[in-house]
Design an enzyme around this catalytic site. Structure first.
Site: not given
Ligand code: NAD
Length: 428
Positions: A158, A254, A265, A325
């Protein structure tokens, strides 16, 4: 199906809300009590278009949040790990949160008699699901993966800002697994999706996510490099890339040059892929350069500013846009951060405006001035920098209130025609 989502950040909240909207029973787990409370109150802990409506419709019905792993694992049949995977100081992936989440789930699987599938949705470098998450799950549960419980990998593609739309209308779904039973359970959740569903082994699924992000980051740095050359040659890089993007093999997306990429990311995933390549004795020259070009763009912008305002000491510089962004409040790796850092190092007074992200930037730069409108930021400014592509900047017409109407545009948002400003685009 009964689903638990581990981590309620951008990916977890959107995944949970969207799965709930598809009729599943969803429990979100987080270690942050404020996020849990917010979810249960139907208030998104992060901003995403359409998310508030989904939470309002489902919170307290088929969507709830908890701090309690016992509750979440006992009342779900499948868990999605959506915790952060930041970069460590050496530039490699930091898997501490994935380890913690895997251990917490594993401990609860110990006493669970029914079949449960654990899916890694966090972006993890190839072999992590197999070599890190699975052994921890096995050790903590005392059970065997592929026999007593299932493991899979389902990367998320996403875009922040459009996350709900992208979750509901993806270009493709990738389901990684080395266990057909677990893969079939994951696939059943996406019944009704019209896009291609690719079933691969776990390390291929992990790699697809990295290569997608690394390729998009490469397109941006490539376009920035072209833009830097075009500017010096007096060629409109946007016209060039329009012509280039019409080639079906390239695609028009892009190819916009500007201040570079940020977000949670691209920078971290390119670094993690470089780090993983080093583990297998390969030095990816192209990927390293992608990051170098990206780091160079904010410096280019400062150089352009200094052509028009050579001494920045005590000058009032308006920075328009702080989010990495538009349409998000996320400032992670935002290009505005190095821009503001350089301005402060030169002794400038920074006045910053962003429609959503100021509260987050206040944690990074607590001592700069934040204002509520772009017009306020421009008032008496010696120059203005556009750092984020918020649509509202296209309509700005209060440059006349600046002390000196110098506009350095990092996102091609301002049309200088008829505006009586000194205008400089970063690549145009
Ligand atoms: P984020 O930092 O927004 O949220 C992560 C959440 O996990 C936080 O609320 C944190 O408190 C919680 N957390 C941490 N340790 C925990 C545990 N042990 N148990 C339960 N909750 C816990 O992260 P995000 O942006 O949602 O990214 C998550 C993953 O998805 C990453 O690997 C990222 O690379 C990937 N990803 C992100 C996006 C994006 O656009 N943000 C898109 C694709 C993939």
């Amino acid at each position: 199906m009964r689903i638990s989502i581990i981590g309620t950040g951008y990916v977890g909240t959107v995944t949970g809300a969207c799965f709930a909207s598809l009729g599943n029973d969803v429990i979100c787990v987080d270690v942050d009590a404020r996020r849990v409370e917010s979810m249960n109150a139907g208030v998104p802990p992060i901003y995403e278009e359409g998310l508030e409506e989904l939470l309002k419709a489902h919170a307290g019905k088929n969507l709830r949040a908890t701090l309690d792993y016992d509750d979440a694992i006992a009342h779900s049949d499948i868990s999605f790990i959506c915790v952060p995977t930041p970069t460590d100081e050496g530039g490699k992936i930091d898997l501490r949160f994935v380890r913690e989440a895997s251990r917490s789930i594993g401990q609860r699987l110990k006493n669970k008699s029914s079949y449960h599938v654990v899916v890694v949705k966090s972006t993890v470098v190839p072999q992590t699901t197999q070599s890190v998450a699975t052994p921890i799950l096995e050790e903590a549960s005392g059970k065997k993966a592929g026999v007593d419980f299932g493991v899979g990998m389902n990367p998320e593609f996403l875009r922040e800002g459009k996350a709900v739309h992208d979750f509901m209308h993806p270009d493709r779904i990738v389901i990684g697994g080395d266990d057909p039973k677990a893969q079939a359970v994951i696939k059943s959740l996406y019944k009704g999706y019209k896009c291609p569903i690719l079933e691969v082994d776990t390390k291929t699924a992990e790699m697809i996510k990295y290569v997608s992000n690394a390729f998009l980051a490469t397109k941006i740095s490539f376009s920035n490099e072209v833009g830097n050359i075009c500017k010096r040659l007096g060629i409109d890089t946007y016209k060039v890339m329009e012509g280039v993007g019409l080639d079906a093999r390239i695609s028009p997306f892009f190819l916009n040059s500007g201040l570079g990429f940020g977000g949670s990311c691209f920078p971290k995933d390119v670094k993690a892929l470089i780090g993983k390549a080093a583990d297998v004795d390969y030095e990816p020259q192209l990927l390293k350069t992608v990051l170098l070009v990206n780091d160079h763009q904010p410096q280019m912008l400062l150089k352009l500013l200094k052509i028009h305002v050579p001494d920045l000491k005590d000058k009032r510089i308006a920075v328009l846009g702080l989010a990495f962004k538009n349409d998000t409040d996320d400032i992670r790796e935002s290009r505005a951060i190095p821009v503001i850092g350089s301005l402060l190092a030169e002794g400038a007074q920074v006045v910053a405006y962003d429609p959503m992200a100021s509260r987050h930037m206040k944690k990074v730069y607590p001592n700069i001035e934040y204002v509520k409108t772009a017009d306020e930021a421009l008032m008496d400014a010696d120059a203005c920098i556009v750092a984020t592509e918020w649509a509202e900047f296209k309509k700005l017409d209060s440059f006349g209130n600046m002390r000196r109407p110098v506009v350095i545009d990092g996102r091609k948002m301002i049309d200088p025609k008829g505006k009586n400003i000194i205008y400089e685009g970063i690549c145009w």
